[in-house]
Design a protein around this motif. Structure first.
Motif, PDB file in Angstrom:
ATOM      1  N   ILE A 206       0.830  -1.212   0.000  1.00 10.64           N
ATOM      2  CA  ILE A 206       0.000   0.000   0.000  1.00 10.64           C
ATOM      3  C   ILE A 206       0.862   1.259   0.000  1.00 10.64           C
ATOM      4  N   ASP A 207       0.555   2.152  -0.942  1.00 13.60           N
ATOM      5  CA  ASP A 207       1.235   3.452  -0.982  1.00 13.60           C
ATOM      6  C   ASP A 207       0.285   4.503  -1.553  1.00 13.60           C
ATOM      7  N   LEU A 208       0.610   5.770  -1.338  1.00 10.08           N
ATOM      8  CA  LEU A 208      -0.210   6.868  -1.856  1.00 10.08           C
ATOM      9  C   LEU A 208       0.650   7.891  -2.572  1.00 10.08           C
ATOM     10  N   THR A 209      -0.017   8.628  -3.475  1.00 12.16           N
ATOM     11  CA  THR A 209       0.608   9.804  -4.063  1.00 12.16           C
ATOM     12  C   THR A 209      -0.401  10.935  -3.986  1.00 12.16           C
TER      13      THR A 209
ATOM     14  N   ILE B 168       2.750  -1.842   4.404  1.00 12.80           N
ATOM     15  CA  ILE B 168       2.329  -0.452   4.233  1.00 12.80           C
ATOM     16  C   ILE B 168       3.533   0.479   4.287  1.00 12.80           C
ATOM     17  N   ASP B 169       3.548   1.451   3.364  1.00 14.03           N
ATOM     18  CA  ASP B 169       4.624   2.438   3.291  1.00 14.03           C
ATOM     19  C   ASP B 169       4.529   3.372   4.500  1.00 14.03           C
ATOM     20  N   GLY B 170       5.387   3.151   5.494  1.00  9.31           N
ATOM     21  CA  GLY B 170       5.353   3.920   6.736  1.00  9.31           C
ATOM     22  C   GLY B 170       5.657   3.006   7.911  1.00  9.31           C
TER      23      GLY B 170
HETATM   24 MG   LIG Z   1       4.193   6.778   0.502  1.00  7.29          MG
END
Ligand SMILES: [Mg+2]
Length: 243
Positions: free
Chosen positions: A40-43, A119-121
């Motif tokens: 999972i990542d976001l931009t 998860i990215d974090g």
């Molecule tokens: Mg990220």
DNA sequence: GCGACAG
DNA sequence: ATCTTGTCGC
């Protein structure tokens, strides 16, 4: 969005409340025992002078002799700002929306905890032991692990990292609580991961430190990939395409 | 008061 | 995280 100190204090209390529900347990399964591995990542983008987030799930389907990777994304306006220690309040609501879409397709696998989330974090390597990976894992009662590129909280031995390529991360110098691991990527691969030579691996929920490290390394050794990196790269790609 | 400070 | 030119190394 205006964030006053009162709100900040309430959100920190919410984190402490969720942290009480953490379940840090050993997992004997290997990476191959999970039906799905999800990264999972976001931009973030500006659209109509609004800030929007795009979340991506990179999904590795582990059937026998048949590995497939697919992607799901979702876009929505984001109002909460980035505040160190409160990242989940910015990113989690959108992640949760896509989770429920995933749940329509993989209800059984999710109910049986046959899905492993990266998860990215950070996970528990957080001032209140509730980084975004833990926030996610507690609220949805899923198995989750945090992969971060930089330190948020804790103490570790720089020399051990340099010589051994891996060291434990603790909450303080007295090593009262083990929060995860710091890894030099040379330990497992000859390239950078997510543009970083150093990664912080910590449990999100329903897993402990040792099992988190084990499954992270098994992911790289077995599939030759880091699942959050696939989500990240996919977001970079779709961002460059839509102009 | 000052430094640290995920994405 | 995002913006963003030139520049270093393989
Ligand atoms: Mg990220």
């Amino acid at each position: 969005m205006i964030i006053d100190n009162n709100l900040i204090e309430n959100l920190k209390k919410e984190q402490l409340r969720l942290a009480n529900k953490l379940n840090l347990v050993k997992i004997d399964k290997t990476i191959r025992d999970f039906k799905l591995i999800v990264g999972i990542d976001l931009t973030f983008i500006k659209e109509n002078s609004k800030e929007k987030g795009i979340v991506c799930f990179s999904i590795l389907k582990n059937n026998i002799n048949n590995i497939k990777i697919e992607y799901k994304i979702l876009k929505k306006e984001i109002k909460f700002p980035y505040i160190p220690g409160l990242l989940a309040f910015r990113e989690y609501p959108l992640i949760e929306k896509l989770f429920y879409i995933l749940n329509e397709e993989y209800k059984t696998e999710l109910e049986n905890k046959e899905v492993l989330f990266f998860i990215d974090g950070h996970g528990i390597s957080h001032p209140r032991t509730l980084g975004i990976a833990s926030h996610f894992g507690v609220k949805l009662n899923q198995v989750s692990i945090g992969i971060a590129k930089r330190k948020l909280f804790g103490y570790y031995n720089e020399n051990n990292l340099k010589t051994l390529k891996i060291t434990e991360l603790y909450n303080n110098e007295q090593k009262e609580k083990h929060l995860g691991y710091v890894i030099n990527t040379d330990l497992i691969t000859n390239r950078k991961i997510l543009g970083s030579k150093v990664l912080f691996i910590s449990p999100g929920n329903n897993i402990d430190c040792e099992s988190s490290l084990k499954l992270f390394i098994q992911m790289i050794k077995n599939y030759n990939l880091v699942i959050t990196e696939l989500a990240h790269n996919y977001l970079v790609k779709i961002k460059n395409e839509q102009i």
